[in-house]
Design a protein around this motif. Structure first.
Motif, mmCIF file in Angstrom:
data_model
loop_
_atom_site.group_PDB
_atom_site.id
_atom_site.type_symbol
_atom_site.label_atom_id
_atom_site.label_comp_id
_atom_site.label_asym_id
_atom_site.label_seq_id
_atom_site.Cartn_x
_atom_site.Cartn_y
_atom_site.Cartn_z
ATOM 1 N N UNK A 1 0.833 -1.199 0.000
ATOM 2 C CA UNK A 1 0.000 0.000 0.000
ATOM 3 C C UNK A 1 0.872 1.255 0.000
ATOM 4 N N UNK A 2 0.261 2.354 -0.366
ATOM 5 C CA UNK A 2 0.929 3.670 -0.393
ATOM 6 C C UNK A 2 2.095 3.688 -1.371
ATOM 7 N N UNK A 3 1.855 3.225 -2.588
ATOM 8 C CA UNK A 3 2.940 3.199 -3.574
ATOM 9 C C UNK A 3 2.772 4.298 -4.625
ATOM 10 N N UNK A 4 2.086 5.368 -4.240
ATOM 11 C CA UNK A 4 1.959 6.495 -5.157
ATOM 12 C C UNK A 4 3.365 6.956 -5.540
ATOM 13 N N UNK A 5 3.542 7.253 -6.818
ATOM 14 C CA UNK A 5 4.853 7.688 -7.292
ATOM 15 C C UNK A 5 5.758 6.549 -7.727
ATOM 16 N N UNK A 6 5.285 5.310 -7.566
ATOM 17 C CA UNK A 6 6.062 4.149 -8.005
ATOM 18 C C UNK A 6 5.349 3.466 -9.161
ATOM 19 N N UNK A 7 6.122 3.074 -10.166
ATOM 20 C CA UNK A 7 5.584 2.366 -11.322
ATOM 21 C C UNK A 7 6.145 0.945 -11.326
ATOM 22 N N UNK A 8 5.279 -0.064 -11.236
ATOM 23 C CA UNK A 8 5.780 -1.450 -11.211
ATOM 24 C C UNK A 8 6.555 -1.807 -12.474
ATOM 25 N N UNK A 9 7.683 -2.467 -12.285
ATOM 26 C CA UNK A 9 8.464 -3.008 -13.398
ATOM 27 C C UNK A 9 8.139 -4.493 -13.554
ATOM 28 N N UNK A 10 7.951 -5.174 -12.433
ATOM 29 C CA UNK A 10 7.674 -6.613 -12.438
ATOM 30 C C UNK A 10 6.460 -6.909 -11.572
ATOM 31 N N UNK A 11 5.947 -8.103 -11.740
ATOM 32 C CA UNK A 11 4.985 -8.646 -10.784
ATOM 33 C C UNK A 11 5.796 -9.143 -9.587
ATOM 34 N N UNK A 12 5.108 -9.616 -8.567
ATOM 35 C CA UNK A 12 5.814 -10.196 -7.432
ATOM 36 C C UNK A 12 6.561 -11.448 -7.878
ATOM 37 N N UNK A 13 7.794 -11.572 -7.452
ATOM 38 C CA UNK A 13 8.553 -12.805 -7.634
ATOM 39 C C UNK A 13 8.341 -13.607 -6.353
ATOM 40 N N UNK A 14 7.641 -14.725 -6.476
ATOM 41 C CA UNK A 14 7.303 -15.573 -5.334
ATOM 42 C C UNK A 14 8.176 -16.816 -5.325
ATOM 43 N N UNK A 15 8.411 -17.377 -4.155
ATOM 44 C CA UNK A 15 9.136 -18.655 -4.116
ATOM 45 C C UNK A 15 8.271 -19.756 -4.723
ATOM 46 N N UNK A 16 8.894 -20.843 -5.155
ATOM 47 C CA UNK A 16 8.081 -21.935 -5.709
ATOM 48 C C UNK A 16 7.233 -22.591 -4.612
ATOM 49 N N UNK A 17 5.946 -22.810 -4.889
ATOM 50 C CA UNK A 17 5.087 -23.461 -3.898
ATOM 51 C C UNK A 17 5.322 -24.964 -3.868
ATOM 52 N N UNK A 18 4.891 -25.575 -2.794
ATOM 53 C CA UNK A 18 5.003 -27.024 -2.627
ATOM 54 C C UNK A 18 3.629 -27.666 -2.805
ATOM 55 N N UNK A 19 3.544 -28.769 -3.573
ATOM 56 C CA UNK A 19 2.257 -29.458 -3.678
ATOM 57 C C UNK A 19 1.871 -30.024 -2.312
#
Length: 167
Positions: free
Chosen positions: A95-113
């Motif tokens: 939240x509160x990211x006014x003034x920021x432009x995303x370059x990427x989506x979130x990089x998440x760790x690999x999930x476990x089945x």
């Protein structure tokens, strides 16, 4: 079928983020800061601990938001939950990211089945997202996680933990 769709989404996500060029030194600095970011040890009464920080590139026109979590052994949070299951998937909070432009989506760790098409996260986790700075805000960024944590015997109420980060 849902599992196939989930894997396809992960593959597409990996392809998109791999195409974005970020300075190698910046990425290395983010990786190092991610490893060094300390998170309090989880405990039975609070099985998920969260911390967050930002890392700037050398020219101070890009930054990475890092959210790090530590989950007590024997507990997990949900990375993916099929519609027919009652559990609640995690979400990164930003939240509160006014003034920021995303370059990427979130990089998440690999999930476990897990079971019945469910995927989980356990242990230590790092979530990262990169931004261009358009304008510096005086408001702190609020970064963290919303999650439901469970072990083999019980699930706790959904929880949100955030950290305020001043730019």
């Amino acid at each position: 079928m849902r599992r196939l769709v989930f894997y396809m989404l992960l593959l597409c996500y990996s392809s998109v983020t791999a195409q974005i060029e970020l300075d190698k030194d910046f990425k290395l600095a983010v990786e190092k800061a991610s490893k060094e970011l300390e998170v309090k040890r989880p405990e039975t009464t609070d099985p998920v601990k969260v911390n967050a920080n930002v890392v700037w590139n050398e020219s101070k026109d890009q930054l990475a938001v890092i959210v790090k979590a530590s989950i007590l052994r024997g507990w997990h949070i949900y990375a993916f939950v099929p519609e027919n299951q009652p559990y609640i998937e995690f979400n990164t909070v930003l939240n509160n990211i006014e003034g920021l432009e995303p370059i990427t989506s979130w990089k998440n760790p690999p999930p476990l089945p897990y079971e019945q098409g469910i995927y989980i996260y356990e242990g230590d986790l790092i979530f990262t997202r990169y931004f261009n700075l358009k304008e510096r805000s005086k408001k702190p960024i609020e970064a963290g996680l919303f999650y439901q944590t469970c072990n083999i015997n019980q699930c706790l109420r959904p929880n949100q933990k955030t950290i305020n980060i001043t730019l």
